[in-house]
Design an enzyme around this catalytic site. Sequence first.
Site, PDB file in Angstrom:
ATOM      1  N   SER A  96       0.877  -1.168   0.000  1.00 28.63           N
ATOM      2  CA  SER A  96       0.000   0.000   0.000  1.00 28.63           C
ATOM      3  C   SER A  96       0.916   1.221   0.000  1.00 28.63           C
ATOM      4  O   SER A  96       2.091   1.124   0.380  1.00 28.63           O
ATOM      5  CB  SER A  96      -0.841  -0.021   1.276  1.00 28.63           C
ATOM      6  OG  SER A  96      -1.352   1.257   1.552  1.00 28.63           O
ATOM      7  N   TYR A 123      -1.807  -1.079  10.087  1.00 34.12           N
ATOM      8  CA  TYR A 123      -1.939  -1.349   8.641  1.00 34.12           C
ATOM      9  C   TYR A 123      -0.666  -0.928   7.914  1.00 34.12           C
ATOM     10  O   TYR A 123      -0.082  -1.705   7.157  1.00 34.12           O
ATOM     11  CB  TYR A 123      -3.162  -0.601   8.094  1.00 34.12           C
ATOM     12  CG  TYR A 123      -3.395  -0.817   6.610  1.00 34.12           C
ATOM     13  CD1 TYR A 123      -4.055  -1.963   6.166  1.00 34.12           C
ATOM     14  CD2 TYR A 123      -2.959   0.108   5.669  1.00 34.12           C
ATOM     15  CE1 TYR A 123      -4.270  -2.173   4.806  1.00 34.12           C
ATOM     16  CE2 TYR A 123      -3.166  -0.093   4.314  1.00 34.12           C
ATOM     17  CZ  TYR A 123      -3.830  -1.230   3.886  1.00 34.12           C
ATOM     18  OH  TYR A 123      -4.035  -1.433   2.549  1.00 34.12           O
TER      19      TYR A 123
HETATM   20  P1  NAP Z   1     -11.499  -5.885   0.766  1.00 35.60           P
HETATM   21  O1  NAP Z   1     -12.493  -5.544  -0.260  1.00 35.60           O
HETATM   22  O2  NAP Z   1     -11.756  -5.549   2.185  1.00 35.60           O
HETATM   23  O3  NAP Z   1     -11.159  -7.456   0.646  1.00 35.60           O
HETATM   24  C1  NAP Z   1     -10.275  -8.052   1.546  1.00 35.60           C
HETATM   25  C2  NAP Z   1     -10.283  -9.558   1.345  1.00 35.60           C
HETATM   26  O4  NAP Z   1      -9.439 -10.136   2.362  1.00 35.60           O
HETATM   27  C3  NAP Z   1     -11.669 -10.166   1.499  1.00 35.60           C
HETATM   28  O5  NAP Z   1     -11.862 -11.146   0.502  1.00 35.60           O
HETATM   29  C4  NAP Z   1     -11.608 -10.806   2.885  1.00 35.60           C
HETATM   30  O6  NAP Z   1     -12.416 -11.954   3.019  1.00 35.60           O
HETATM   31  C5  NAP Z   1     -10.146 -11.206   2.977  1.00 35.60           C
HETATM   32  N1  NAP Z   1      -9.798 -11.383   4.376  1.00 35.60           N
HETATM   33  C6  NAP Z   1      -9.902 -10.466   5.372  1.00 35.60           C
HETATM   34  N2  NAP Z   1      -9.579 -11.041   6.539  1.00 35.60           N
HETATM   35  C7  NAP Z   1      -9.257 -12.331   6.277  1.00 35.60           C
HETATM   36  C8  NAP Z   1      -8.867 -13.433   7.083  1.00 35.60           C
HETATM   37  N3  NAP Z   1      -8.774 -13.326   8.397  1.00 35.60           N
HETATM   38  N4  NAP Z   1      -8.624 -14.613   6.491  1.00 35.60           N
HETATM   39  C9  NAP Z   1      -8.759 -14.748   5.144  1.00 35.60           C
HETATM   40  N5  NAP Z   1      -9.142 -13.766   4.339  1.00 35.60           N
HETATM   41  C10 NAP Z   1      -9.403 -12.564   4.899  1.00 35.60           C
HETATM   42  O7  NAP Z   1     -10.088  -5.216   0.428  1.00 35.60           O
HETATM   43  P2  NAP Z   1      -9.423  -4.799  -0.967  1.00 35.60           P
HETATM   44  O8  NAP Z   1      -9.534  -3.360  -1.090  1.00 35.60           O
HETATM   45  O9  NAP Z   1      -9.875  -5.701  -2.057  1.00 35.60           O
HETATM   46  O10 NAP Z   1      -7.893  -5.088  -0.604  1.00 35.60           O
HETATM   47  C11 NAP Z   1      -7.145  -6.155  -1.149  1.00 35.60           C
HETATM   48  C12 NAP Z   1      -5.688  -5.919  -0.800  1.00 35.60           C
HETATM   49  O11 NAP Z   1      -5.252  -4.698  -1.415  1.00 35.60           O
HETATM   50  C13 NAP Z   1      -5.420  -5.757   0.694  1.00 35.60           C
HETATM   51  O12 NAP Z   1      -4.202  -6.378   1.020  1.00 35.60           O
HETATM   52  C14 NAP Z   1      -5.314  -4.248   0.875  1.00 35.60           C
HETATM   53  O13 NAP Z   1      -4.527  -3.906   1.982  1.00 35.60           O
HETATM   54  C15 NAP Z   1      -4.677  -3.857  -0.433  1.00 35.60           C
HETATM   55  N6  NAP Z   1      -4.892  -2.457  -0.825  1.00 35.60           N
HETATM   56  C16 NAP Z   1      -6.119  -2.024  -1.187  1.00 35.60           C
HETATM   57  C17 NAP Z   1      -6.295  -0.700  -1.575  1.00 35.60           C
HETATM   58  C18 NAP Z   1      -7.640  -0.153  -2.004  1.00 35.60           C
HETATM   59  O14 NAP Z   1      -7.740   1.062  -2.266  1.00 35.60           O
HETATM   60  N7  NAP Z   1      -8.679  -0.969  -2.112  1.00 35.60           N
HETATM   61  C19 NAP Z   1      -5.204   0.174  -1.583  1.00 35.60           C
HETATM   62  C20 NAP Z   1      -3.949  -0.292  -1.207  1.00 35.60           C
HETATM   63  C21 NAP Z   1      -3.809  -1.626  -0.841  1.00 35.60           C
HETATM   64  P3  NAP Z   1     -13.848 -11.848   3.763  1.00 35.60           P
HETATM   65  O15 NAP Z   1     -14.673 -10.951   2.879  1.00 35.60           O
HETATM   66  O16 NAP Z   1     -14.303 -13.241   3.819  1.00 35.60           O
HETATM   67  O17 NAP Z   1     -13.568 -11.224   5.102  1.00 35.60           O
END
Ligand code: NAP
Length: 261
Positions: A166, A179
């Site tokens: 990130s 985070y």
């Molecule tokens: P999201 O929509 O919240 O999805 C997160 C995923 O992680 C969900 O499928 C969730 O599954 C899974 N997860 C959470 N806790 C877990 C656990 N204990 N065991 C197994 N799986 C788990 O987030 P996202 O935005 O797609 O983010 C994906 C990645 O990109 C993350 O690493 C995040 O830090 C990174 N990121 C995102 C952004 C952004 O702007 N979106 C920016 C920078 C970095 P459940 O739904 O079953 O809980």
Amino acid sequence: MTSTPATSFTHDQIRTYQAQPNSLADKIILVTGAGSGIGRVAALTYAQHGATVLLLGKTTSKLEEVYDEIEALGGPQPAILPLNLASASYTEMQQLENLISKEFGRLDGILHNAGILGELTPLEMYDIDTFAKVMQVNFTAVFMLTQALLPLVKAATSGSVVFTSSTVGTHPRAFWGAYALSKQGVEGMSDIFTQETQATTTLRFNCINPGGTRTNMRAHAFPGENPMSLKTPEDIMPGYLFFMSDDSIGVRGQVVALQPK
Ligand code: NAP
């Protein structure tokens, strides 16, 4: 960061990479957090490009929906691997390694995508249990799973491990607490794995920083933001495809921001 330069690909070329339709044919790729957000779209995209995708996540019903979507688009039959990264033991992860070895014979790629945000608050006030949980899901479990699956990805002809960072992992920012620290750790982990393996294996480790992307996590982090102003997970898939394709063989230890400011 000690790393090998990105062979002939600049970061700009990675961001705009155009994958051949069948570029991931015959690859077995595990995606964590595959039930929603970026992980869901990465799983679908990999399947669309021919990969057999192993869908790992916490909520089985969400993984089942992605499974059905992959079947509907005619992708190779995926597999569902329910695992809660907040509580899974190392033994469970080794059992997963055994299962993948038995069922699929190899593993070509791991996309470590699952993550949680925790609290946005000063470190001085950061809740200790939340801190531990964020570090567990975003960092420690990522290390444990990588180590447990290492024999499989090392044995692949051109194994690729992709971590998710990130912007606050690259540049720590006030109030982003565990985070930001967990993502800094992930970048360090990718660097150390790269240094420790590059002389002896073809296995590569890299980090993707997706940048602000329209998902639930982003909406929680920036509640006042108009989601329509953000890129969708689909928009950023070129970089995700690049690191799983054979075009990225030899690209090691990179941190690629898919949406640089
Ligand atoms: P999201 O929509 O919240 O999805 C997160 C995923 O992680 C969900 O499928 C969730 O599954 C899974 N997860 C959470 N806790 C877990 C656990 N204990 N065991 C197994 N799986 C788990 O987030 P996202 O935005 O797609 O983010 C994906 C990645 O990109 C993350 O690493 C995040 O830090 C990174 N990121 C995102 C952004 C952004 O702007 N979106 C920016 C920078 C970095 P459940 O739904 O079953 O809980």
